[in-house]
Design a protein around this motif. Structure first.
Motif, short mmCIF file in Angstrom:
data_model
loop_
_atom_site.label_atom_id
_atom_site.label_comp_id
_atom_site.label_asym_id
_atom_site.label_seq_id
_atom_site.Cartn_x
_atom_site.Cartn_y
_atom_site.Cartn_z
N HIS A 49 -3.27 -18.03 -9.25
CA HIS A 49 -4.32 -17.07 -8.89
C HIS A 49 -4.13 -15.78 -9.67
N ASP A 50 -3.69 -15.92 -10.94
CA ASP A 50 -3.44 -14.71 -11.74
C ASP A 50 -4.73 -14.01 -12.15
N PHE A 51 -5.87 -14.64 -11.86
CA PHE A 51 -7.15 -13.97 -12.14
C PHE A 51 -7.44 -12.85 -11.15
N LEU A 52 -6.73 -12.85 -10.03
CA LEU A 52 -6.92 -11.76 -9.05
C LEU A 52 -6.26 -10.48 -9.58
N LYS A 53 -6.88 -9.34 -9.29
CA LYS A 53 -6.30 -8.05 -9.69
C LYS A 53 -5.05 -7.79 -8.84
N ASP A 54 -4.14 -6.98 -9.39
CA ASP A 54 -2.91 -6.63 -8.67
C ASP A 54 -3.22 -6.10 -7.28
N GLU A 55 -4.23 -5.26 -7.20
CA GLU A 55 -4.59 -4.65 -5.92
C GLU A 55 -5.06 -5.72 -4.92
N ASP A 56 -5.83 -6.68 -5.42
CA ASP A 56 -6.33 -7.76 -4.55
C ASP A 56 -5.17 -8.62 -4.03
N ILE A 57 -4.22 -8.91 -4.91
CA ILE A 57 -3.06 -9.71 -4.49
C ILE A 57 -2.25 -8.95 -3.44
N ALA A 58 -2.06 -7.64 -3.69
CA ALA A 58 -1.31 -6.82 -2.72
C ALA A 58 -2.02 -6.83 -1.37
#
Lengths: 151, 427
Positions: free
Chosen positions: A110-119
């Motif tokens: 799921h590396d397409f998600l932004k860092d903020e979204d993953i957090a």
């Protein structure tokens, strides 16, 4: 005799009222519309979860038997943040055993998600379905992403 | 005065106590107590009776029943180190007779004096005596070994025909043959390499030991994963139920919304001839548009047709219901309309979330002259426990395997709570 019955009834009534009050009390924070801090991160994370994670891990976080692991009360979710962030970034293609059950479905990257979204989504997962664990920050995800890229 | 006190104080208290008591009584009684009263929790057509013969025997997958009333159950997760449980059906209950076999798995079939059983890699058989009991439970013969099993669709459903052939499902180790499995936006591999060794039905010799891929024939291809299969003796043909692909929305959110993704694609019944191709991964069947649609991984947009060389399904059912068992009913106990029709055990969906889940029932598909004829109907429902449990996917029981008894009774296994159901009919 009648006194006994009345007393026990009153006690039961009080207990019942107590349970109702607890339920009400628990439900309260959900209704609040928070805009900052942990509550905001959880709210934003829920949106990501319902879009990206829900089809496998389900609305209640309980996963799917033999296929998709549950996110409830497991060290994969509540333990080391770096490992957890790495699973989201890289995906997971090994069979996992949790409480005697094996889960074997492929989890894609799921590396397409932004860092903020993953957090946010990990903060949501770590504070939902009965889980309680510290938030994951955007900076932590950025750091792990940089490390994962190097290897 | 005394009367007034009664109305203002005691009466409300009594009412509250009554409410509490009612609340306490509301929860369902345990399985065995409601067994006879309400068909073991199943909803059935008039005249049919459902009985839970036994529960808690493990992850009961496919089953085979002998004329002597023994039920062989294949277990998917070893219980006390054993993967096959033998039950004896004494009418309205069953008891465990023994257990054996040190391999977990799904496939279970009786033919020509042998009990065939599969692990996720191999097919074995055990010789039966005149009473259909296994002679040497410790020493199975290996019929086929080394079949592919890689994280997805590992289970090997098995079937034998009357011509000495064994059919084995080898499921695709992938959802839709993407370059990166289940990855958002990842396109399909050109000339999907999975089809060489999986995603089809392989045919082996039923009585030849130690066969490998090279001894088998790829009987049908383009089948993502098959659990339910049976031979139709009316037109002497193999029928299979395919598990359709998952996650149209997760992978291509710009083409499919979550609602569409929960309904599509169809779970398909195929009538198979040797050499047939059902089209996976290049197409899927859309039961709403009634056509084969080009998969988005191969340039599809949810509308473009595809699969000119692929066969059409014989019948199509709603998406993601997970057909795990297929049985042509040849008995005489049930009313005439059931004769030679198909029962399909739908294990129930998971890939509909966040939309409500569905399935967890046994369907009847009417047949005429070896072809589906008329609308399918839900035959046995209620395995999940309640409508809420169906919608959340937290089903109590999940129907998996089907078998027909010598007297025409229908047996259904549940791999969630390990319950074996028997469905009977009385005029």
């Amino acid at each position: 005799m009648r006194v006994k019955i009345i007393v026990s009834c009153v006690l039961m009534m009080l207990m019942y009222a107590g349970v109702q009050a607890q339920v009400k009390h628990k439900a309260k924070p959900k209704a609040k519309h928070a805009t900052t801090g942990l509550a905001a991160s959880i709210a934003k994370g829920k949106t990501v979860y319902m879009q990206t994670c829900v089809s496998c891990h389900q609305v209640d976080g309980g996963g799917v038997q033999n296929m998709n692991p549950p996110l409830i009360n497991t060290t994969y979710v509540l333990g080391d943040k770096t490992k957890l962030i790495t699973i989201v970034l890289n995906g997971f293609n090994e069979s996992v055993e949790i409480e005697g059950n094996t889960y074997s479905n492929t989890m894609p990257s799921h590396d397409f998600l932004k860092d903020e979204d993953i957090a946010n989504v990990l903060t949501f997962v770590r504070n939902s379905f009965g889980n309680k664990a510290p938030a994951v920050t955007t900076a932590e995800v950025t750091k792990v992403r940089a490390a994962v890229k190097k290897t | 005065m005394k009367n007034r006190k009664f109305i203002t104080v005691i009466l409300p208290l009594v009412a509250v106590c009554g409410l509490i008591l009612l609340n306490a009584l509301k929860s369902d009684p345990p399985l065995k107590h409601r067994n006879i009263a309400d068909n073991a929790g199943l909803t059935l057509p008039a005249g049919f009776t459902g009985t839970a013969l036994i529960t808690g025997i493990g992850s009961a997958r496919h089953i085979a029943v002998t004329p002597q009333g023994n039920i062989y159950v294949k277990i998917n997760k070893l219980k006390n180190g054993k993967g096959i449980v033998v039950l004896h059906d004494s009418g309205d209950k069953a008891e465990v007779v023994s257990s054996f076999g040190d391999f977990a798995g799904t496939g279970m079939y009786i033919k020509n004096g042998y009990l065939y059983a599969s692990s996720d890699e191999n097919v074995y058989r055990f010789k039966l005596d005149a009473k259909n009991e296994v002679i040497n439970p410790e020493h199975p013969e290996t019929i086929v070994s080394g079949l592919i099993s890689r994280h997805e669709h590992e289970a090997k459903a098995i079937l034998l025909d009357n011509a000495g052939n064994l059919y084995v499902n080898i499921g695709a180790y992938s959802n839709s043959c993407q370059v990166k499995d289940r990855q958002k936006g990842s396109m399909g591999q050109k000339g999907c390499p999975i089809l060489d060794s999986a995603a089809g039905i392989w045919q082996f010799k039923a009585d030849k030991l130690n066969q490998h891929y090279s001894d088998g024939v790829r009987y049908a291809t383009g089948l993502r994963n098959v659990m339910g299969m049976d031979w139709n003796y009316q037109d002497n043909q193999l029928f299979v139920m395919q598990h359709g692909r998952d996650q149209l929305h997760d992978i291509f959110p710009e083409i499919f919304d979550q609602k569409q993704s929960s309904l599509l694609p169809a779970e398909c019944l195929y009538a198979i001839n040797k050499g047939d191709n059902a089209g996976w991964p290049y197409i899927y069947y859309d039961q709403i548009q009634h056509k084969k649609v080009l998969a988005p991984e191969y340039g599809g947009d949810g509308k473009k047709a595809g699969g000119e060389n692929a066969i059409d399904p014989a019948a199509a059912y709603p998406g993601h219901l997970a057909p795990n068992g297929l049985l042509f009913y040849t008995g005489n106990q049930f009313p005439a309309k059931y004769k030679n029709g198909a029962f399909i055990a739908f294990h129930g969906s998971w890939n509909r979330a966040p939309e409500p889940q569905a399935g967890y029932f046994v369907v009847f598909q009417p047949f005429k002259n070896g072809k589906p004829d008329g609308q399918w109907e839900i035959f046995a429902n209620g395995f999940s426990g309640s409508q809420a449990q169906t919608e959340s996917g937290r089903a109590e029981h999940r129907p998996c395997g089907l078998a027909q008894g010598a007297d025409g009774s229908l047996y259904v296994s549940d791999d969630s709570k390990g319950t074996i159901y028997k469905i009977t009919y009385k005029k």
